[in-house]
Scaffold this motif. Sequence first.
Motif, PDB file in Angstrom:
ATOM      1  N   ASN A  66      -0.976  -4.522   9.827  1.00 59.44           N
ATOM      2  CA  ASN A  66      -2.445  -4.510   9.731  1.00 59.44           C
ATOM      3  C   ASN A  66      -3.087  -3.240  10.286  1.00 59.44           C
ATOM      4  O   ASN A  66      -4.293  -3.231  10.559  1.00 59.44           O
ATOM      5  CB  ASN A  66      -3.051  -5.730  10.417  1.00 59.44           C
ATOM      6  CG  ASN A  66      -2.922  -6.985   9.575  1.00 59.44           C
ATOM      7  OD1 ASN A  66      -2.134  -7.029   8.628  1.00 59.44           O
ATOM      8  ND2 ASN A  66      -3.681  -8.010   9.891  1.00 59.44           N
ATOM      9  N   SER A  68      -4.452  -0.649   9.027  1.00 58.67           N
ATOM     10  CA  SER A  68      -4.888  -0.231   7.690  1.00 58.67           C
ATOM     11  C   SER A  68      -5.376   1.214   7.624  1.00 58.67           C
ATOM     12  O   SER A  68      -5.504   1.773   6.533  1.00 58.67           O
ATOM     13  CB  SER A  68      -5.990  -1.170   7.180  1.00 58.67           C
ATOM     14  OG  SER A  68      -7.085  -1.183   8.085  1.00 58.67           O
ATOM     15  N   ASN A  92       0.672  -4.575   5.331  1.00 62.58           N
ATOM     16  CA  ASN A  92      -0.748  -4.304   5.081  1.00 62.58           C
ATOM     17  C   ASN A  92      -1.232  -2.966   5.636  1.00 62.58           C
ATOM     18  O   ASN A  92      -2.408  -2.832   6.017  1.00 62.58           O
ATOM     19  CB  ASN A  92      -1.616  -5.443   5.631  1.00 62.58           C
ATOM     20  CG  ASN A  92      -1.425  -6.740   4.870  1.00 62.58           C
ATOM     21  OD1 ASN A  92      -1.101  -6.730   3.686  1.00 62.58           O
ATOM     22  ND2 ASN A  92      -1.607  -7.861   5.530  1.00 62.58           N
ATOM     23  N   CYS A  93      -0.347  -1.987   5.695  1.00 59.31           N
ATOM     24  CA  CYS A  93      -0.768  -0.613   6.021  1.00 59.31           C
ATOM     25  C   CYS A  93      -1.218   0.035   4.711  1.00 59.31           C
ATOM     26  O   CYS A  93      -0.506   0.855   4.113  1.00 59.31           O
ATOM     27  CB  CYS A  93       0.382   0.163   6.655  1.00 59.31           C
ATOM     28  SG  CYS A  93       0.809  -0.408   8.315  1.00 59.31           S
ATOM     29  N   THR A  94      -2.387  -0.341   4.284  1.00 58.78           N
ATOM     30  CA  THR A  94      -2.841  -0.035   2.927  1.00 58.78           C
ATOM     31  C   THR A  94      -3.097   1.444   2.665  1.00 58.78           C
ATOM     32  O   THR A  94      -3.123   1.868   1.508  1.00 58.78           O
ATOM     33  CB  THR A  94      -4.129  -0.826   2.613  1.00 58.78           C
ATOM     34  OG1 THR A  94      -5.085  -0.594   3.654  1.00 58.78           O
ATOM     35  CG2 THR A  94      -3.834  -2.317   2.552  1.00 58.78           C
ATOM     36  N   ASN A  95      -3.292   2.229   3.704  1.00 56.36           N
ATOM     37  CA  ASN A  95      -3.533   3.661   3.521  1.00 56.36           C
ATOM     38  C   ASN A  95      -2.329   4.524   3.894  1.00 56.36           C
ATOM     39  O   ASN A  95      -2.411   5.755   3.850  1.00 56.36           O
ATOM     40  CB  ASN A  95      -4.748   4.102   4.351  1.00 56.36           C
ATOM     41  CG  ASN A  95      -6.051   3.720   3.687  1.00 56.36           C
ATOM     42  OD1 ASN A  95      -6.338   4.141   2.570  1.00 56.36           O
ATOM     43  ND2 ASN A  95      -6.842   2.900   4.372  1.00 56.36           N
ATOM     44  N   GLY A 119       2.305  -4.685   1.074  1.00 60.40           N
ATOM     45  CA  GLY A 119       0.907  -4.277   1.155  1.00 60.40           C
ATOM     46  C   GLY A 119       0.693  -2.793   1.324  1.00 60.40           C
ATOM     47  O   GLY A 119      -0.456  -2.350   1.460  1.00 60.40           O
ATOM     48  N   CYS A 120       1.766  -2.005   1.315  1.00 51.53           N
ATOM     49  CA  CYS A 120       1.630  -0.537   1.418  1.00 51.53           C
ATOM     50  C   CYS A 120       1.311   0.024   0.034  1.00 51.53           C
ATOM     51  O   CYS A 120       2.171   0.639  -0.624  1.00 51.53           O
ATOM     52  CB  CYS A 120       2.911   0.079   1.975  1.00 51.53           C
ATOM     53  SG  CYS A 120       3.249  -0.359   3.686  1.00 51.53           S
ATOM     54  N   SER A 121       0.106  -0.177  -0.397  1.00 55.10           N
ATOM     55  CA  SER A 121      -0.280   0.106  -1.781  1.00 55.10           C
ATOM     56  C   SER A 121      -0.433   1.581  -2.111  1.00 55.10           C
ATOM     57  O   SER A 121      -0.593   1.940  -3.277  1.00 55.10           O
ATOM     58  CB  SER A 121      -1.582  -0.629  -2.111  1.00 55.10           C
ATOM     59  OG  SER A 121      -2.588  -0.317  -1.163  1.00 55.10           O
ATOM     60  N   ASN A 122      -0.388   2.459  -1.094  1.00 55.81           N
ATOM     61  CA  ASN A 122      -0.505   3.897  -1.358  1.00 55.81           C
ATOM     62  C   ASN A 122       0.771   4.671  -1.049  1.00 55.81           C
ATOM     63  O   ASN A 122       0.813   5.886  -1.180  1.00 55.81           O
ATOM     64  CB  ASN A 122      -1.651   4.494  -0.532  1.00 55.81           C
ATOM     65  CG  ASN A 122      -3.006   4.266  -1.185  1.00 55.81           C
ATOM     66  OD1 ASN A 122      -3.281   4.788  -2.253  1.00 55.81           O
ATOM     67  ND2 ASN A 122      -3.835   3.464  -0.544  1.00 55.81           N
ATOM     68  N   GLY A 145       3.462  -5.520  -3.285  1.00 55.81           N
ATOM     69  CA  GLY A 145       2.202  -4.777  -3.236  1.00 55.81           C
ATOM     70  C   GLY A 145       2.368  -3.272  -3.158  1.00 55.81           C
ATOM     71  O   GLY A 145       1.383  -2.555  -2.963  1.00 55.81           O
ATOM     72  N   CYS A 146       3.597  -2.773  -3.317  1.00 59.68           N
ATOM     73  CA  CYS A 146       3.830  -1.315  -3.311  1.00 59.68           C
ATOM     74  C   CYS A 146       3.620  -0.766  -4.723  1.00 59.68           C
ATOM     75  O   CYS A 146       4.562  -0.280  -5.374  1.00 59.68           O
ATOM     76  CB  CYS A 146       5.237  -1.005  -2.812  1.00 59.68           C
ATOM     77  SG  CYS A 146       5.505  -1.388  -1.069  1.00 59.68           S
TER      78      CYS A 146
END
Length: 198
Positions: A66, A68, A92-95, A119-122, A145-146
């Motif tokens: 988390n 983020s 969830n480290c989204t950035n 959740g690491c979408s970037n 979520g990758c």
Amino acid sequence: LKSLNVEKIDYLFSESTGLSENILYGLNTSRVIDFYALFYNCDFTTIDVSPLNTNIAERFSGIFSNCSNLTSIDLSCLDLSKITDFTSLFLNCTNLQEITMPSLENKSTPTKLGSMFSGCSNLKKLDLKWISTDQHITMGKMFYGCYAMEELDLRGWKSSKLDSNADHRDAWTSLPKDCKIIVSPGSGMKSWIPWFSD
């Protein structure tokens, strides 16, 4: 800070705001085994983890979950050879865009990798050659979520040690179909991935 004469420092800095990148300087963690959720839900963009002594550490789960705002992290300075649990390490480290991984000389033989990068979408590239699959491994939703992943290096991985439960095959489902996955010949890894790109 100070020397910690404890085996667990779970949640030590969790949900902190405005932490300095150098917050770990002076902290002696030579006796610490469990680093669970150390920085859970913190707001930094990067952090210098080089002062951490992880020579006897076994649990690294949820350390950065988390976080983020985290954009880059360098783990190459850490001894992760005794870590068995990396569950939700970067959940969830989204950035998060860049992770510098340990070298092959610092190989780890974990048993738990579930949701490690979920959740690491970037995140676009991962070199996981430093992870040994010599032990039985669970990895449910490891890459869930990758969506931006472009290259995944799994050379040295063997499918024979991965959990065969159907629930754990969802580790790959979010990866783009054009993601380049690199595996070793004869590893059996191709049979684990619903689609495969050489």
